[in-house]
Design an enzyme around this catalytic site. Structure first.
Site, PDB file in Angstrom:
ATOM      1  CD  GLU A  35      67.300 -22.682  10.081  1.00 57.07           C
ATOM      2  OE1 GLU A  35      67.623 -23.130  11.186  1.00 57.07           O
ATOM      3  OE2 GLU A  35      68.007 -21.899   9.437  1.00 57.07           O
ATOM      4  CG  HIS A  75      70.994 -19.529   7.697  1.00 58.18           C
ATOM      5  ND1 HIS A  75      70.699 -18.288   8.227  1.00 58.18           N
ATOM      6  CD2 HIS A  75      70.789 -20.417   8.694  1.00 58.18           C
ATOM      7  CE1 HIS A  75      70.343 -18.444   9.494  1.00 58.18           C
ATOM      8  NE2 HIS A  75      70.384 -19.727   9.795  1.00 58.18           N
TER       9      HIS A  75
HETATM   10  P1  PGA Z   1      68.610 -20.016  16.545  1.00 59.94           P
HETATM   11  O1  PGA Z   1      69.172 -20.106  15.025  1.00 59.94           O
HETATM   12  O2  PGA Z   1      68.603 -21.410  17.097  1.00 59.94           O
HETATM   13  O3  PGA Z   1      69.584 -19.101  17.247  1.00 59.94           O
HETATM   14  O4  PGA Z   1      67.238 -19.447  16.468  1.00 59.94           O
HETATM   15  C1  PGA Z   1      68.795 -21.159  14.181  1.00 59.94           C
HETATM   16  C2  PGA Z   1      69.451 -21.012  12.825  1.00 59.94           C
HETATM   17  O5  PGA Z   1      69.576 -19.884  12.328  1.00 59.94           O
HETATM   18  O6  PGA Z   1      69.862 -22.011  12.207  1.00 59.94           O
END
Ligand code: PGA
Length: 278
Positions: A185, A106
């Site tokens: 992401e 992440h």
């Molecule tokens: P968010 O985070 O939906 O708050 O943008 C997504 C994530 O970090 O998995």
């Protein structure tokens, strides 16, 4: 009861995953579970996953034990299975506590804790060894995107993990004991309220699929489940799931409210490139 929670996923059955990050205490996780169970009856055409904080995970497992359709994972594990690593949580501990999934890579871990591609690869390996299904997160920063480095960044992040693991999996004559799930992401969309356009996310997913194919072959890459994450909410979930190549979502902020996450879990679409499960 926990062992019946499944981790077998395939494209066409959307994955809706909640990443609570460092939010919701054990007591709050129990209250969340009670409300969410009322709002969300079992839905066999989708996967609903939760990633509570490590300390809140056992409470959430207990509070949802009547609902094995809800799947649970750990947000991070150490790259070693045991030893003198004060404060760390191992993959076997997570499994024993009831987790069946694990996040790796992440962007918050990469940025705040220095999880570089090599370390992320070792964590993925520990997750697989412990019997957990990894979700490998990748994504570019705004500067990288503006410099036109999207493909290069995704390639580096995928290579950091699959470059080491794929040859070993091939030697063992398998695509991996538990094929990875991926989450694209974009860092600039996480927690910012700024969602990637469905077509931009689709384009990034296509790059990812190609990179996965370089290491694991075209069949594995065609079947790979790739989630999108970054400011997903009830108001944009249908458009995202309807976009080419998006097989599910990883939701941060909007997953902290059981009402909002239950709405997200009622999303309509499945990826156009995957077939809807019966
Ligand atoms: P968010 O985070 O939906 O708050 O943008 C997504 C994530 O970090 O998995």
């Amino acid at each position: 009861m926990q062992s019946t929670r499944e981790t077998v996923v395939s494209r066409g059955r959307p994955v809706l995953a909640a990443n609570w990050k460092m939010n919701l205490t054990p007591t709050e996780a129990e209250a969340y579970a009670a409300r969410f169970l009322e709002l969300h009856p079992p839905a066999p055409d989708r996967h609903v996953l939760f990633f509570p904080a490590a300390l809140s995970l056992p409470a959430f497992v207990r509070a949802t034990q009547e609902r094995p359709d809800l799947e649970i994972g750990v947000q991070d594990v150490h790259q070693e299975m045991e030893g003198a690593h004060t404060g760390a949580v191992s993959a076997v501990m997570a499994w024993d506590a009831g987790a069946r999934w694990g996040l790796a890579g992440h962007s918050e871990r990469r940025r705040e804790f220095g999880d570089d591609p090599e370390l992320v690869g070792r964590k993925v390996e520990r997750l697989v060894q412990a019997g957990l299904r990894p979700i490998l997160c990748v994504g570019e920063t705004l500067e990288e995107r503006e410099r036109g480095q999207l493909a290069e960044v995704l390639r580096r992040q995928i290579e950091g993990v699959l470059g080491g693991l794929a040859p070993r999996w091939r030697a063992a004559d398998s695509a991996g004991p538990a094929p990875l799930i991926y989450a694209y992401e974009p860092v600039w969309a996480i927690g910012t309220g700024r969602t990637a356009l469905p077509e931009d996310a689709s384009a990034a997913h296509a790059i990812l699929r190609e990179e996965i194919g370089r290491f694991l072959g075209t069949q594995v890459s065609a079947e790979a489940v790739i989630l999108y994450g970054g400011s997903v909410k009830a108001s944009n979930i249908d458009a995202l799931l309807a976009a080419e190549g998006i097989d599910g979502v990883l939701v941060g902020g909007a997953s902290l409210d059981p009402e909002e996450f239950a709405k997200i879990c009622r999303a309509n679409g499945a990826s156009r490139s995957g077939e809807r499960a019966p």
